[in-house]
Design an enzyme around this catalytic site. Structure first.
Site, mmCIF file in Angstrom:
data_model
loop_
_atom_site.group_PDB
_atom_site.id
_atom_site.type_symbol
_atom_site.label_atom_id
_atom_site.label_comp_id
_atom_site.label_asym_id
_atom_site.label_seq_id
_atom_site.Cartn_x
_atom_site.Cartn_y
_atom_site.Cartn_z
ATOM 1 N N LYS A 14 0.845 -1.085 0.027
ATOM 2 C CA LYS A 14 0.030 0.148 -0.115
ATOM 3 C C LYS A 14 0.769 1.133 0.060
ATOM 4 O O LYS A 14 0.428 2.188 -0.816
ATOM 5 C CB LYS A 14 -0.900 -0.099 1.207
ATOM 6 C CG LYS A 14 -2.097 -1.109 1.359
ATOM 7 C CD LYS A 14 -2.958 -0.924 2.287
ATOM 8 C CE LYS A 14 -2.561 -0.840 3.693
ATOM 9 N NZ LYS A 14 -1.996 -2.234 4.065
ATOM 10 N N ARG A 87 -10.349 0.887 8.077
ATOM 11 C CA ARG A 87 -9.932 -0.835 8.677
ATOM 12 C C ARG A 87 -11.190 -1.636 9.069
ATOM 13 O O ARG A 87 -10.899 -2.653 9.321
ATOM 14 C CB ARG A 87 -8.867 -0.505 9.761
ATOM 15 C CG ARG A 87 -7.455 -0.121 9.341
ATOM 16 C CD ARG A 87 -6.585 -1.328 8.694
ATOM 17 N NE ARG A 87 -5.311 -1.641 9.193
ATOM 18 C CZ ARG A 87 -4.261 -0.827 8.981
ATOM 19 N NH1 ARG A 87 -4.339 0.189 8.462
ATOM 20 N NH2 ARG A 87 -3.076 -1.374 9.470
ATOM 21 N N ARG A 126 11.059 -6.455 5.193
ATOM 22 C CA ARG A 126 10.939 -5.038 5.392
ATOM 23 C C ARG A 126 11.474 -4.900 6.914
ATOM 24 O O ARG A 126 12.136 -3.527 7.000
ATOM 25 C CB ARG A 126 9.570 -4.622 5.437
ATOM 26 C CG ARG A 126 9.220 -2.896 5.703
ATOM 27 C CD ARG A 126 7.741 -2.689 5.459
ATOM 28 N NE ARG A 126 6.672 -3.029 6.195
ATOM 29 C CZ ARG A 126 5.711 -2.825 6.317
ATOM 30 N NH1 ARG A 126 5.017 -2.254 5.152
ATOM 31 N NH2 ARG A 126 4.788 -3.218 7.179
ATOM 32 N N ARG A 132 10.262 -0.497 12.178
ATOM 33 C CA ARG A 132 8.925 -0.660 12.722
ATOM 34 C C ARG A 132 8.904 -1.692 13.783
ATOM 35 O O ARG A 132 9.205 -2.907 13.526
ATOM 36 C CB ARG A 132 7.882 -0.867 11.872
ATOM 37 C CG ARG A 132 7.556 0.450 11.046
ATOM 38 C CD ARG A 132 6.530 0.058 9.785
ATOM 39 N NE ARG A 132 5.202 -0.560 10.547
ATOM 40 C CZ ARG A 132 4.091 -0.737 9.800
ATOM 41 N NH1 ARG A 132 4.142 -0.165 8.477
ATOM 42 N NH2 ARG A 132 3.160 -1.064 10.169
ATOM 43 N N ARG A 143 -1.422 -9.118 13.129
ATOM 44 C CA ARG A 143 -2.113 -8.283 12.269
ATOM 45 C C ARG A 143 -2.616 -8.787 11.138
ATOM 46 O O ARG A 143 -3.713 -8.149 10.588
ATOM 47 C CB ARG A 143 -0.571 -7.297 11.541
ATOM 48 C CG ARG A 143 -0.039 -6.484 12.707
ATOM 49 C CD ARG A 143 1.345 -5.808 12.447
ATOM 50 N NE ARG A 143 1.355 -5.379 11.389
ATOM 51 C CZ ARG A 143 2.252 -4.826 10.378
ATOM 52 N NH1 ARG A 143 3.484 -5.407 11.012
ATOM 53 N NH2 ARG A 143 2.405 -3.975 9.592
HETATM 54 P P1 AMP Z 1 -0.289 0.377 9.112
HETATM 55 O O1 AMP Z 1 0.915 1.361 8.767
HETATM 56 O O2 AMP Z 1 -1.288 0.958 8.025
HETATM 57 O O3 AMP Z 1 0.111 -0.894 8.716
HETATM 58 O O4 AMP Z 1 -0.794 0.472 10.652
HETATM 59 C C1 AMP Z 1 0.114 0.144 11.571
HETATM 60 C C2 AMP Z 1 -0.901 -0.223 12.904
HETATM 61 O O5 AMP Z 1 -1.566 1.256 13.158
HETATM 62 C C3 AMP Z 1 -2.100 -1.043 12.730
HETATM 63 O O6 AMP Z 1 -1.421 -2.334 12.963
HETATM 64 C C4 AMP Z 1 -2.880 -0.614 14.048
HETATM 65 O O7 AMP Z 1 -2.518 -0.667 15.225
HETATM 66 C C5 AMP Z 1 -2.773 0.934 13.710
HETATM 67 N N1 AMP Z 1 -3.754 1.383 12.677
HETATM 68 C C6 AMP Z 1 -3.493 1.980 11.419
HETATM 69 N N2 AMP Z 1 -4.732 2.563 10.774
HETATM 70 C C7 AMP Z 1 -5.673 2.134 11.598
HETATM 71 C C8 AMP Z 1 -7.039 2.217 11.476
HETATM 72 N N3 AMP Z 1 -7.613 2.911 10.588
HETATM 73 N N4 AMP Z 1 -7.817 1.877 12.560
HETATM 74 C C9 AMP Z 1 -7.332 1.145 13.692
HETATM 75 N N5 AMP Z 1 -5.861 1.023 13.669
HETATM 76 C C10 AMP Z 1 -5.230 1.291 12.768
#
Ligand code: AMP
Length: 187
Positions: A14, A87, A126, A132, A143
């Site tokens: 993404k 999400r 990654r 991270r 996840r």
């Molecule tokens: P990402 O960078 O999009 O993979 O997000 C990393 C983490 O941030 C996720 O595993 C969630 O813990 C949190 N997170 C990101 N976006 C959301 C969302 N829209 N709703 C809830 N948690 C989120």
């Protein structure tokens, strides 16, 4: 004006594909993951509250991300790319309401499909460079479960509205971008 959701499991690409879409259509990029990681890096009160949730691979509460999205939707933009949001279906419904307040709506949702084993392989790769704390073998499984249980129904939400673009997320990065751009332009 285009308002686009980029959708897919952790590791689907993404972030990488967002850069191409944003550049091609001159969009504002809103990534809830990036906004949340900034809170943690800045050691804000919110950052302290959410760190353990994110490290465990769980979703943070809808209230927190919805407030962030509400603040981030500006009127002086050619359009927005939403990355990592919505999400779950409740967030998708809220997004429609928030956009309607600004006289906007979602143009399309770009779904990157990648097999599970490849997602795990990519995230562990990654992890060597991302720094991270949620890019590790234990958290990845959590996840992916959150994605399968809570996030995947969002795909149907947009399919029912005729807004879902299915993209094969395996293969050459540039070829995938070209496919995405062509499909968005056809909308
Ligand atoms: P990402 O960078 O999009 O993979 O997000 C990393 C983490 O941030 C996720 O595993 C969630 O813990 C949190 N997170 C990101 N976006 C959301 C969302 N829209 N709703 C809830 N948690 C989120």
């Amino acid at each position: 004006m285009k308002n686009i959701v980029i959708f897919g499991a952790p590791g689907a690409g993404k972030g990488t594909q967002s850069d191409f879409i944003v550049e091609r259509f001159g969009l504002t990029h809103i990534s809830t993951g990036d906004l949340l990681r900034k809170e943690i890096a800045d050691q804000t009160e919110l950052g302290k509250r959410i760190k353990s949730i994110m490290d465990a691979g769980h979703l943070v509460s809808d209230d927190i991300v919805v407030e962030m999205i509400d603040k981030a939707i500006a009127d002086d933009t050619k359009g927005i790319l939403f990355d990592g949001f919505p999400r779950n279906v409740a967030q998708a419904e809220t997004l429609d309401r928030l956009l309607a307040k600004h006289g906007r709506s979602i143009t399309c949702m770009v779904q990157l499909d990648v097999p599970r084993e490849e997602l795990i392989r990519r995230i562990l790769e990654r992890a060597k460079v991302s720094g991270r704390s949620d890019d590790n073998e234990e958290t990845v499984k959590g996840r992916l479960l959150e994605y399968e249980n809570k996030t995947l129904p969002v795909s149907e939400y947009y399919a029912k509205q005729g807004k879902r673009l299915l993209i094969n997320g395996l293969g050459d990065i540039k070829a995938i971008s070209a496919d995405i751009i062509a499909q968005i332009e056809k909308m």
